[in-house]
Scaffold this active site. Structure first.
Site, short mmCIF file in Angstrom:
data_model
loop_
_atom_site.label_atom_id
_atom_site.label_comp_id
_atom_site.label_asym_id
_atom_site.label_seq_id
_atom_site.Cartn_x
_atom_site.Cartn_y
_atom_site.Cartn_z
CB SER A 111 17.21 12.80 -3.21
OG SER A 111 16.39 12.52 -2.03
NE ARG A 146 -19.94 -5.42 7.24
CZ ARG A 146 -20.03 -6.60 8.01
NH1 ARG A 146 -19.61 -7.84 7.92
NH2 ARG A 146 -19.55 -5.95 9.19
CD GLU A 198 14.80 0.77 -7.68
OE1 GLU A 198 14.93 1.38 -9.39
OE2 GLU A 198 15.93 0.01 -7.04
#
Ligand SMILES: Cc1cc2nc3c(=O)[nH]c(=O)nc-3n(C[C@H](O)[C@H](O)[C@H](O)COP(=O)(O)OP(=O)(O)OC[C@H]3O[C@@H](n4cnc5c(N)ncnc54)[C@H](O)[C@@H]3O)c2cc1C
Lengths: 138, 388
Positions: B137, B272, B367
């Site tokens: 970080s 369903r 990222e």
């Protein structure tokens, strides 16, 4: 990491419940305990490791009464079935990446894939990487 | 702000959508649920098809021989290309080709010859080496990999963690502390060939997804000074710059799997039947579907806004962080609700949800974590940014 287990010899008399129906990777060795094939029971494998190993070593006598047997035994090369003497496996949800890892380790150590993984009839190995070192049993 | 697609954008999107539905999804029926590669024949066939369509490497700038599709369109396309089982990490299984890491455009002519052009031609692959065991970080403080100048080269010792694809890469962009007295200005990016003596893949690190990452070690690795990418001491700025750009399509790819999950959930809810009625008639289920739609549409808007700002040359750091944070987290919620709607089937390997659930979770870490995106945004806010 290797499959950290000793080789087991196939015992046709064992209860099928001994083998897990789970996903995982396995190695097959010949009579001299040379690893000749590395494969996996993946998410689409009908009976998990149990189904794959039975498909390789053959169903025992009386198994025709069992309500399961591998529906695609031909997906395993005949040579594997002929030469398989020992097996070891690892139950893992990460069967795909562990399969690649195990193949990579093998090919790093021996500079080739296990003999029967090279057959045209074997599941195609994905692009393998390099460690740049021998794995020395790790 | 006008978010209407242009005719050209719509055409490209329709073509990609058709390709994903008609060419990619059917192939997945025969692949292992965790597979991330096609068999070589299909791979070759699909790439040839895409080249024929003139849609190969769409992000490649015109000056490097590509079509130079703009970042807004690329953001839209990232959402289309990921709409299949392996789509989050292997969009269209690479059939549309990938663009080189943006850092390489900043290389010298010699570096471009050695790395950029071979990457464009698909002959070389790169990895990104920023994170270390000491932390990802805050690389400015945590990078411990050390480079010491020795004549015309640098001797590098240390290691990296979480480097995706380093075991199959030909080279990597590796961030090294070259001056311990200078903080973030003491970090330099090097182009490191993976066959350099002293470079080792220490282990493959298994994670939630079906592909692993790696741990690397560097022992007395000697790298020529000419392998520095950008300026000596300029590595941190280089990393920051490209990460901010990448965050936008990275974010919108997460929406693609959410869109497909929602499609499947709507279909399932209609067919369903429980307690005599389709699930779709139950308010609990309807609300889940509506919440999914809200999550997807709001985060799509933010991602496109970030892309539009980047395209106009405006500051977009805040918006790209917001897009990354919102899209990754929204997609996680959507997948989770769609699994719930499918009941047991939602957990099974027969359906793509469990794979998406694992993979999208990683997106809140890779990222730049969600927390770090907030840190970036907070810094911007507290510095009272103009133009918002
Ligand atoms: C599958 C995968 C692939 C990856 N691929 C690559 C790659 O190719 N190349 C590469 O260089 N890296 C890669 N990474 C690394 C990734 O970028 C880092 O894991 C990430 O940046 C977080 O760093 P860390 O794991 O060291 O966590 P840390 O930095 O130790 O953070 C731990 C936790 O604390 C939180 N935190 C940290 N600082 C703050 C703060 N100031 N305020 C509040 N919360 C905070 C973080 O958000 C996180 O939740 C990959 C990671 C994964 C999981």
């Amino acid at each position: 990491m290797r499959i950290r287990k000793d080789w087991s010899s196939w015992d046709p008399g064992m209860s099928f419940k001994t083998l897990p129906g789970a996903m995982g990777i396995y190695e097959i060795a010949d009579e001299q305990k040379n690893c000749i094939y590395i494969s996996y029971a993946g998410g689409a494998s009908p009976y998990g490791l149990r189904g794959e190993l039975y498909a390789i070593f053959g169903m025992p006598a009386g198994a025709d009464k069992w309500n399961w047997s591998h529906p695609h035994p031909e997906s395993i090369p005949a040579e594997v079935k002929q030469r398989a003497k020992y097996y070891r496996y690892e139950v893992t949800h990460n069967y795909y990446s562990r399969w690649i890892e195990d193949l990579t380790r093998f090919s790093e150590d021996y500079e080739t894939l296990p003999e029967l993984n090279k057959l045209a009839t074997a599941p195609r190995a994905p692009h393998l990487g390099r460690y740049h070192w021998k794995s020395e049993g790790i | 702000m006008d978010m209407q697609r242009t005719e050209e954008q719509q055409l490209i999107i329709d073509t990609v959508r058709k390709f994903i539905r008609e060419e990619i999804r059917p192939l997945e029926a025969d692949l292992d649920p965790d597979a991330y590669e096609l068999n070589p024949e299909d791979d070759e066939r699909l790439r040839a098809m895409v080249k024929e369509m003139g849609m190969y490497q769409m992000g490649l700038p015109v000056e490097y021989g590509g079509p130079g599709v703009d970042i807004v369109t690329r953001t839209m396309l990232a959402e289309e290309m990921s709409q299949h089982r392996a789509g989050l990490y292997a969009p269209a299984y690479g059939a549309f080709g990938s663009s080189p890491p943006e850092h390489l455009y900043k290389g010298t002519d010699e570096q471009k010859e050695k790395y950029l052009y071979p990457v464009i031609r698909g002959e070389k692959h790169a990895f990104f080496g920023l994170s270390e065991p000491s932390g990802g970080s805050d690389p400015a403080r945590s990078i411990r990999t050390r480079g010491v100048r020795d004549g015309d080269s640098w001797v590098i010792n240390g290691g990296k963690l979480w480097n995706s694809g380093a075991d199959t890469a030909d080279f990597g962009i590796v961030y090294v502390r070259t001056d311990p007295t200078k903080g973030r200005q003491g970090i330099t990016a090097f182009l490191v060939d993976t066959d350099t003596p002293g470079f080792r893949v220490q282990r493959l690190v298994q994670v939630l997804r079906s592909h692993y990452t790696t741990e690397l070690s560097f022992t007395d690795m000697r790298i020529p000074h000419s392998q520095i990418l950008g300026e000596e001491g300029g590595g941190f700025a280089l990393a920051n710059d490209t990460l901010a750009h990448n965050r936008i399509p990275y974010a919108s790819a997460c929406l693609g799997i959410a869109v497909y999950a929602q499609e499947l959930a709507i279909e399932w809810a209609k067919q369903r039947v429980t307690f005599g009625e389709p699930l779709a008639n139950r308010q609990a289920i309807q609300w889940m579907l509506v919440d999914n739609e809200i999550d997807m549409r709001t985060s799509r808007w933010i991602a496109l806004d970030a892309a539009a700002r980047a395209q106009r040359g405006e500051s977009f750091r805040f918006e790209s962080s917001m897009a990354k944070l919102l899209c990754t987290e929204a997609a996680g919620r959507v997948i989770d609700r769609c699994m719930q709607i499918h009941g047991g089937l939602g957990m099974a390997k027969d359906m793509p949800f469990e794979r998406w659930y694992r993979e999208v979770r990683i997106r809140r870490i890779g990222e730049g974590t969600s927390e770090i995106q907030r840190v970036v945004m907070a810094r911007d806010l507290l510095n009272v940014r103009s133009g918002s």
